[in-house]
Motif scaffolding. Structure first.
Motif, short mmCIF file in Angstrom:
data_model
loop_
_atom_site.label_atom_id
_atom_site.label_comp_id
_atom_site.label_asym_id
_atom_site.label_seq_id
_atom_site.Cartn_x
_atom_site.Cartn_y
_atom_site.Cartn_z
N PRO A 1 0.75 -1.24 -0.02
CA PRO A 1 -0.05 0.17 0.00
C PRO A 1 0.73 1.26 0.14
CG PRO A 1 -1.05 -1.44 1.62
CD PRO A 1 0.32 -2.12 0.97
N ALA A 2 1.99 1.38 0.80
CA ALA A 2 2.69 2.55 0.66
C ALA A 2 3.55 2.65 -0.44
CB ALA A 2 3.74 2.35 2.04
N GLN A 3 3.89 1.60 -1.12
CA GLN A 3 4.63 1.66 -2.28
C GLN A 3 3.77 2.18 -3.47
OE1 GLN A 3 5.90 -2.45 -2.62
NE2 GLN A 3 7.84 -1.83 -1.76
N ARG A 4 2.34 1.97 -3.31
CA ARG A 4 1.49 2.09 -4.33
C ARG A 4 1.34 3.76 -4.26
NH1 ARG A 4 -3.56 -1.21 -5.96
NH2 ARG A 4 -3.55 -0.23 -8.14
N ILE A 6 3.41 5.93 -3.52
CA ILE A 6 4.80 6.47 -3.99
C ILE A 6 4.42 6.63 -5.34
CG2 ILE A 6 7.23 6.12 -4.28
CD1 ILE A 6 7.31 5.15 -1.29
N TYR A 7 4.35 5.24 -6.12
CA TYR A 7 4.25 5.29 -7.39
C TYR A 7 2.92 6.18 -7.81
CZ TYR A 7 1.53 3.47 -11.54
OH TYR A 7 1.02 3.52 -12.78
N ARG A 8 1.89 6.34 -7.25
CA ARG A 8 0.84 7.18 -7.78
C ARG A 8 1.37 8.61 -7.63
NH1 ARG A 8 -4.32 6.53 -8.07
NH2 ARG A 8 -4.99 8.34 -7.15
N SER A 9 2.40 9.18 -6.93
CA SER A 9 2.73 10.22 -6.61
C SER A 9 3.62 10.83 -7.81
CB SER A 9 3.22 10.62 -5.26
OG SER A 9 4.41 10.14 -5.18
N LEU A 10 4.22 10.01 -8.47
CA LEU A 10 5.40 10.06 -9.54
C LEU A 10 4.46 10.81 -10.67
CD1 LEU A 10 7.41 6.89 -9.17
CD2 LEU A 10 8.01 9.13 -8.20
N HIS A 24 -6.87 -4.01 -18.93
CA HIS A 24 -6.47 -2.64 -19.69
C HIS A 24 -7.13 -1.47 -19.27
CE1 HIS A 24 -4.51 -4.72 -23.63
NE2 HIS A 24 -3.99 -4.98 -22.43
N ALA A 25 -8.43 -1.69 -19.16
CA ALA A 25 -9.28 -0.32 -18.62
C ALA A 25 -9.15 -0.08 -17.14
CB ALA A 25 -10.89 -0.79 -18.81
N LYS A 26 -8.81 -1.23 -16.35
CA LYS A 26 -8.49 -1.00 -14.94
C LYS A 26 -7.05 0.02 -14.90
CE LYS A 26 -6.74 -3.05 -10.82
NZ LYS A 26 -6.29 -4.16 -10.28
N TRP A 27 -6.08 -0.32 -15.52
CA TRP A 27 -5.08 0.36 -15.18
C TRP A 27 -5.07 1.84 -16.05
CZ3 TRP A 27 -1.84 -0.46 -11.44
CH2 TRP A 27 -1.89 -1.68 -10.82
N ALA A 28 -5.75 1.81 -16.89
CA ALA A 28 -5.97 3.20 -17.76
C ALA A 28 -6.75 4.32 -16.76
CB ALA A 28 -6.56 3.14 -19.25
N MET A 29 -7.77 3.52 -16.10
CA MET A 29 -8.36 4.46 -15.29
C MET A 29 -7.73 4.90 -14.07
SD MET A 29 -11.79 5.00 -16.28
CE MET A 29 -13.01 4.87 -14.89
N GLU A 30 -6.90 3.97 -13.64
CA GLU A 30 -6.07 4.34 -12.54
C GLU A 30 -4.88 5.29 -12.83
OE1 GLU A 30 -3.80 3.47 -8.81
OE2 GLU A 30 -5.67 2.75 -9.47
N ALA A 31 -4.34 5.24 -13.99
CA ALA A 31 -3.51 6.43 -14.49
C ALA A 31 -4.19 7.69 -14.84
CB ALA A 31 -2.82 5.93 -16.20
N MET A 32 -5.62 7.62 -15.06
CA MET A 32 -6.56 8.81 -15.18
C MET A 32 -6.55 9.38 -13.72
SD MET A 32 -8.56 8.56 -18.57
CE MET A 32 -9.98 7.38 -17.77
N ARG A 33 -6.72 8.73 -12.86
CA ARG A 33 -7.01 8.96 -11.41
C ARG A 33 -5.84 9.61 -10.46
NH1 ARG A 33 -11.23 5.12 -11.63
NH2 ARG A 33 -9.70 3.67 -10.89
N ARG A 34 -4.54 9.40 -11.12
CA ARG A 34 -3.46 9.75 -10.51
C ARG A 34 -3.40 11.28 -10.04
NH1 ARG A 34 1.61 6.59 -12.77
NH2 ARG A 34 2.66 8.52 -11.51
#
Length: 86
Positions: A1-4, A6-10, A24-34
């Motif tokens: 969880p802590a590593q995630r 850190i990843y999201r904040s980059l 695919h859709a899950k990770w694309a949505m994750e990228a858009m919510r960063r």
């Protein structure tokens, strides 16, 4: 969880989603919510193996938003200009 977190904040200029098509859709949505969303998200075709997940992704993208692109990795090419060949 802590590593995630850190990843999201980059910050990222580009995200390439080329994992299992069922995610695919899950990770694309994750990228858009960063906190700092990327300028471009390239998704390997298909957008997702689930029509519902692909529809959710497309519903989350405004029609004028050109951040999300699908690409066919079999047809991907790199084009060099004359100065790069010299």
């Amino acid at each position: 969880p802590a590593q995630r977190e850190i990843y999201r904040s980059l910050p990222a200029d580009t995200v390439i989603v080329a994992n299992l098509s069922s995610a695919h859709a899950k990770w694309a949505m994750e990228a858009m919510r960063r906190p700092h969303p990327p300028k471009r998200i390239f998704i390997e075709k298909p957008l997702d193996s689930s029509v519902l997940a692909a529809a959710d992704l497309l519903g989350a993208v405004d029609t004028n938003d050109d951040r999300v692109w699908a690409f066919d990795h079999y047809r991907a090419r790199v084009t060099l200009n004359a100065s790069q060949l010299a």
